[in-house]
Design a protein around this motif. Structure first.
Motif, PDB file in Angstrom:
ATOM      1  N   ASP A 154       0.809  -1.219   0.000  1.00 44.70           N
ATOM      2  CA  ASP A 154       0.000   0.000   0.000  1.00 44.70           C
ATOM      3  C   ASP A 154       0.845   1.274   0.000  1.00 44.70           C
ATOM      4  O   ASP A 154       1.426   1.646   1.028  1.00 44.70           O
ATOM      5  CB  ASP A 154      -0.944   0.007   1.221  1.00 44.70           C
ATOM      6  N   ALA A 155       0.845   1.980  -1.127  1.00 43.47           N
ATOM      7  CA  ALA A 155       1.643   3.200  -1.252  1.00 43.47           C
ATOM      8  C   ALA A 155       1.118   4.320  -0.345  1.00 43.47           C
ATOM      9  O   ALA A 155       1.906   5.147   0.136  1.00 43.47           O
ATOM     10  CB  ALA A 155       1.648   3.669  -2.702  1.00 43.47           C
ATOM     11  N   ASN A 156      -0.187   4.356  -0.089  1.00 44.66           N
ATOM     12  CA  ASN A 156      -0.715   5.427   0.770  1.00 44.66           C
ATOM     13  C   ASN A 156      -0.339   5.222   2.232  1.00 44.66           C
ATOM     14  O   ASN A 156       0.124   6.147   2.893  1.00 44.66           O
ATOM     15  CB  ASN A 156      -2.242   5.520   0.618  1.00 44.66           C
ATOM     16  N   LEU A 157      -0.513   3.991   2.712  1.00 45.08           N
ATOM     17  CA  LEU A 157      -0.097   3.699   4.091  1.00 45.08           C
ATOM     18  C   LEU A 157       1.417   3.943   4.221  1.00 45.08           C
ATOM     19  O   LEU A 157       1.881   4.537   5.196  1.00 45.08           O
ATOM     20  CB  LEU A 157      -0.442   2.242   4.450  1.00 45.08           C
ATOM     21  N   GLY A 158       2.165   3.491   3.215  1.00 48.55           N
ATOM     22  CA  GLY A 158       3.627   3.660   3.242  1.00 48.55           C
ATOM     23  C   GLY A 158       4.008   5.134   3.316  1.00 48.55           C
ATOM     24  O   GLY A 158       4.877   5.525   4.101  1.00 48.55           O
ATOM     25  N   ALA A 159       3.331   5.966   2.519  1.00 41.64           N
ATOM     26  CA  ALA A 159       3.650   7.408   2.515  1.00 41.64           C
ATOM     27  C   ALA A 159       3.335   8.027   3.880  1.00 41.64           C
ATOM     28  O   ALA A 159       4.091   8.856   4.399  1.00 41.64           O
ATOM     29  CB  ALA A 159       2.850   8.103   1.418  1.00 41.64           C
ATOM     30  N   TRP A 160       2.218   7.586   4.478  1.00 40.43           N
ATOM     31  CA  TRP A 160       1.850   8.110   5.802  1.00 40.43           C
ATOM     32  C   TRP A 160       2.903   7.718   6.853  1.00 40.43           C
ATOM     33  O   TRP A 160       3.324   8.529   7.673  1.00 40.43           O
ATOM     34  CB  TRP A 160       0.459   7.581   6.195  1.00 40.43           C
ATOM     35  N   VAL A 161       3.368   6.474   6.779  1.00 43.16           N
ATOM     36  CA  VAL A 161       4.378   6.012   7.743  1.00 43.16           C
ATOM     37  C   VAL A 161       5.692   6.783   7.545  1.00 43.16           C
ATOM     38  O   VAL A 161       6.368   7.132   8.514  1.00 43.16           O
ATOM     39  CB  VAL A 161       4.603   4.486   7.624  1.00 43.16           C
ATOM     40  N   MET A 162       6.014   7.082   6.286  1.00 38.42           N
ATOM     41  CA  MET A 162       7.242   7.875   6.046  1.00 38.42           C
ATOM     42  C   MET A 162       7.106   9.247   6.703  1.00 38.42           C
ATOM     43  O   MET A 162       8.032   9.729   7.348  1.00 38.42           O
ATOM     44  CB  MET A 162       7.476   8.041   4.543  1.00 38.42           C
ATOM     45  N   GLU A 163       5.909   9.864   6.533  1.00 33.82           N
ATOM     46  CA  GLU A 163       5.684  11.189   7.159  1.00 33.82           C
ATOM     47  C   GLU A 163       5.858  11.101   8.679  1.00 33.82           C
ATOM     48  O   GLU A 163       6.464  11.957   9.304  1.00 33.82           O
ATOM     49  CB  GLU A 163       4.234  11.666   6.937  1.00 33.82           C
ATOM     50  N   GLN A 164       5.318  10.047   9.268  1.00 31.53           N
ATOM     51  CA  GLN A 164       5.297   9.914  10.735  1.00 31.53           C
ATOM     52  C   GLN A 164       6.659   9.560  11.316  1.00 31.53           C
ATOM     53  O   GLN A 164       6.966   9.937  12.442  1.00 31.53           O
ATOM     54  CB  GLN A 164       4.289   8.831  11.174  1.00 31.53           C
ATOM     55  N   THR A 165       7.461   8.798  10.563  1.00 30.32           N
ATOM     56  CA  THR A 165       8.718   8.298  11.118  1.00 30.32           C
ATOM     57  C   THR A 165       9.945   9.033  10.573  1.00 30.32           C
ATOM     58  O   THR A 165      11.023   8.942  11.158  1.00 30.32           O
ATOM     59  CB  THR A 165       8.906   6.802  10.783  1.00 30.32           C
TER      60      THR A 165
END
Ligand code: 13P
Ligand code: SF4
Length: 312
Positions: A154-165
């Motif tokens: 999932d590219a959207n979940l992945g992008a969100w995790v990148m933002e958070q971490t």
């Protein structure tokens, strides 16, 4: 409840007892299934429950990859699901052979592969660790610092995790066909009607939608968020089945279905394939059941257990 439905529910409960079965249901299942289940939760909670159960049979009301996950951690138990065709667009977006070929072509990168649990057993068998929306941040934070991360599907979940971490990752370009339907405009239209409303959204939504949200979280965390929210109106941007659980657990709140541009709520056609009738039949016939080649199962179990260990 009409008598026919009551009879059906009683028959399911009788069969459940005879089979020594447990009924596990995802938060997106229809209300009648949720009300009958022994446990209702998100992918992470369901994975823990599947691992802990002492029942002989697990009747899994969710989509196929979830039932498969229960089988991976319970090779000796019978795992049945109401409809074998209850798939997932994220799972479809990352076929095992394609990921295998990609990893082979990029061997020199020595990727640490993190797979969102919404994927096949084959994909799980190819990765280093699994994550769910409920623990993705924690799992990425624990990834080795000296290896590049490939996050699938999932590219959207992945992008969100990148933002958070703040951790950079290469993202497989998969998406959930339900969550990408929510748009800023459709949410803003509801916000215009309920100006004080808070917005809670699932991380499978696009960045444009996540930016409008007051909270981005897994379906289980949505329950706590809505219960504790200091306002009455909350716009819930996820699959429609979530509202049943939320209305039960946060009855004082006005929970508004997140709209898409096409309709007022979003149904996952896969989650909605399950019905009480099919649940009854799968408990009666013990079919369809999840069968996995032992080598794939065993290889998929290690990253799944690593996830359960790392998310404690
Ligand atoms: P959760 O693990 O947050 O319940 O999400 C599962 C899912 O399929 C979301 O579309
Ligand atoms: Fe898959 Fe999306 Fe349905 Fe969840 S809502 S099961 S991610 S298709």
């Amino acid at each position: 409840m009409p008598t026919v439905e009551l009879d059906l529910s009683e028959a399911i409960l009788r069969l459940k007892k005879e089979r020594n079965a447990v009924i596990l249901a995802h938060n997106y299942q229809t209300g009648d299934i949720q009300d009958l289940a022994d446990y209702v939760g998100d992918s992470l909670g369901l994975a823990y429950k599947a691992r802990e159960t002492e029942a002989d049979v697990i009747a899994f009301c969710g989509v196929h990859f979830m039932a498969e996950t229960a089988k991976i951690v319970n090779p000796t138990k019978t795992v049945v699901l109401p409809d074998r065709d209850a798939g997932c667009s994220l799972e479809e977006s990352c076929p095992g052979p394609e990921l295998e070929a990609f990893l082979e072509q990029n061997k020199e990168k020595n990727y640490y592969v993190i797979a969102y649990i919404n994927c096949s057993a084959h994909v799980k068998a190819l990765c280093d660790v699994i994550c769910t929306s409920g623990n993705a941040i924690r799992i990425v934070e624990k990834a080795p610092a000296d290896r590049p991360i490939l996050f699938v599907p999932d590219a959207n979940l992945g992008a969100w995790v990148m933002e958070q971490t703040g951790r950079k990752m290469d993202l497989w370009q998969g998406s959930c066909y339900v969550h990408v339907e929510f748009t800023r405009d459709s949410i803003n239209r509801i916000k215009a009607e309920f100006p004080d409303a808070l917005v809670v959204a699932h991380p499978e939504c696009t960045e444009a939608v996540r930016l409008l949200a007051d909270e981005v979280c897994s379906t289980e965390k949505m329950v706590t968020y809505c219960k504790n929210a200091p306002v009455k109106n909350i716009i819930v941007v996820t699959e429609s089945g979530m509202l049943h659980r939320l209305r039960k657990e946060a009855p004082d709140k006005n929970l508004i279905a997140g709209p898409t541009d096409h309709c007022a709520c979003a149904d996952c056609k896969f989650m909605k394939m399950n019905t009480l009738e099919k649940l009854h039949d799968c408990l009666e016939k013990l079919e369809p059941r999840v069968i996995l080649p032992e080598d794939i199962r065993a290889r998929a179990e290690a990253p799944l257990l690593r996830m359960l260990e790392q998310s404690k």
